[in-house]
Design a protein around this motif. Structure first.
Motif, PDB file in Angstrom:
ATOM      1  N   THR A   1      60.534 -38.040 -14.501  1.00 59.48           N
ATOM      2  CA  THR A   1      62.130 -37.742 -12.890  1.00 59.48           C
ATOM      3  C   THR A   1      63.110 -38.028 -13.048  1.00 59.48           C
ATOM      4  OG1 THR A   1      60.606 -37.652 -11.379  1.00 59.48           O
ATOM      5  CG2 THR A   1      60.491 -35.513 -12.340  1.00 59.48           C
ATOM      6  N   CYS A   2      63.873 -38.097 -12.599  1.00 62.77           N
ATOM      7  CA  CYS A   2      64.473 -39.081 -12.410  1.00 62.77           C
ATOM      8  C   CYS A   2      65.969 -38.404 -10.955  1.00 62.77           C
ATOM      9  CB  CYS A   2      65.857 -39.847 -13.844  1.00 62.77           C
ATOM     10  SG  CYS A   2      67.385 -38.670 -14.033  1.00 62.77           S
ATOM     11  N   ASN A   3      67.140 -39.313 -10.929  1.00 69.81           N
ATOM     12  CA  ASN A   3      67.571 -39.042  -9.896  1.00 69.81           C
ATOM     13  C   ASN A   3      68.664 -38.304 -10.507  1.00 69.81           C
ATOM     14  OD1 ASN A   3      69.164 -41.767  -9.872  1.00 69.81           O
ATOM     15  ND2 ASN A   3      68.583 -41.687  -8.059  1.00 69.81           N
ATOM     16  N   SER A   4      70.055 -38.409  -9.851  1.00 75.53           N
ATOM     17  CA  SER A   4      71.005 -37.430 -10.181  1.00 75.53           C
ATOM     18  C   SER A   4      72.107 -38.097 -10.979  1.00 75.53           C
ATOM     19  CB  SER A   4      72.587 -36.562  -9.361  1.00 75.53           C
ATOM     20  OG  SER A   4      72.498 -37.138  -8.532  1.00 75.53           O
ATOM     21  N   SER A   5      71.427 -39.411 -10.866  1.00 73.26           N
ATOM     22  CA  SER A   5      72.767 -40.018 -11.339  1.00 73.26           C
ATOM     23  C   SER A   5      71.545 -41.032 -12.574  1.00 73.26           C
ATOM     24  CB  SER A   5      73.146 -41.620 -10.876  1.00 73.26           C
ATOM     25  OG  SER A   5      72.091 -41.965 -10.143  1.00 73.26           O
ATOM     26  N   LYS A   6      70.483 -41.231 -12.632  1.00 74.25           N
ATOM     27  CA  LYS A   6      69.772 -41.341 -13.828  1.00 74.25           C
ATOM     28  C   LYS A   6      69.157 -42.477 -13.555  1.00 74.25           C
ATOM     29  CE  LYS A   6      71.659 -37.662 -16.699  1.00 74.25           C
ATOM     30  NZ  LYS A   6      72.182 -37.070 -17.460  1.00 74.25           N
TER      31      LYS A   6
END
Length: 95
Positions: free
Chosen positions: A9-14
């Motif tokens: 998984t990642c955060n919205s900014s990748k």
């Protein structure tokens, strides 16, 4: 027959990746999301890593755990190359 998932998984900014293992991917993604909203105690919660960008399916939990450990040792560039094999644009996946 059981299924186990090694996932990224990642955060919205990748910008930040999280790698984990679960036998219920939908439930685990919900837990990551809830943790990001509330407590922010875990790594995934603290860095808002609840967007699924990659996963692999295994029939054996030991294989899934071994793969998780392997991926965690890789460089960011190597992880991105792996993700791009199945998800070329690093799009958020939905189940």
């Amino acid at each position: 027959m059981n299924e186990y998932y090694t996932y990224i998984t990642c955060n919205s900014s990748k910008f930040t990746f999280y790698i984990g293992v679960t036998n219920n991917l939908n439930k685990r993604l919900s837990q990551h999301y809830e943790d990001s909203i509330k407590e922010k105690k875990s790594f995934a919660g603290k860095y808002n890593c609840y967007n699924l960008i990659y996963f692999e399916v295994f029939q054996n939990v030991d294989q899934a755990i071994a793969r998780e450990k392997q991926l965690k040792k890789w460089s960011r560039a190597k992880k991105e190359n792996l993700i791009r094999l199945k998800n070329p644009n690093l799009e958020f996946l939905s189940l």
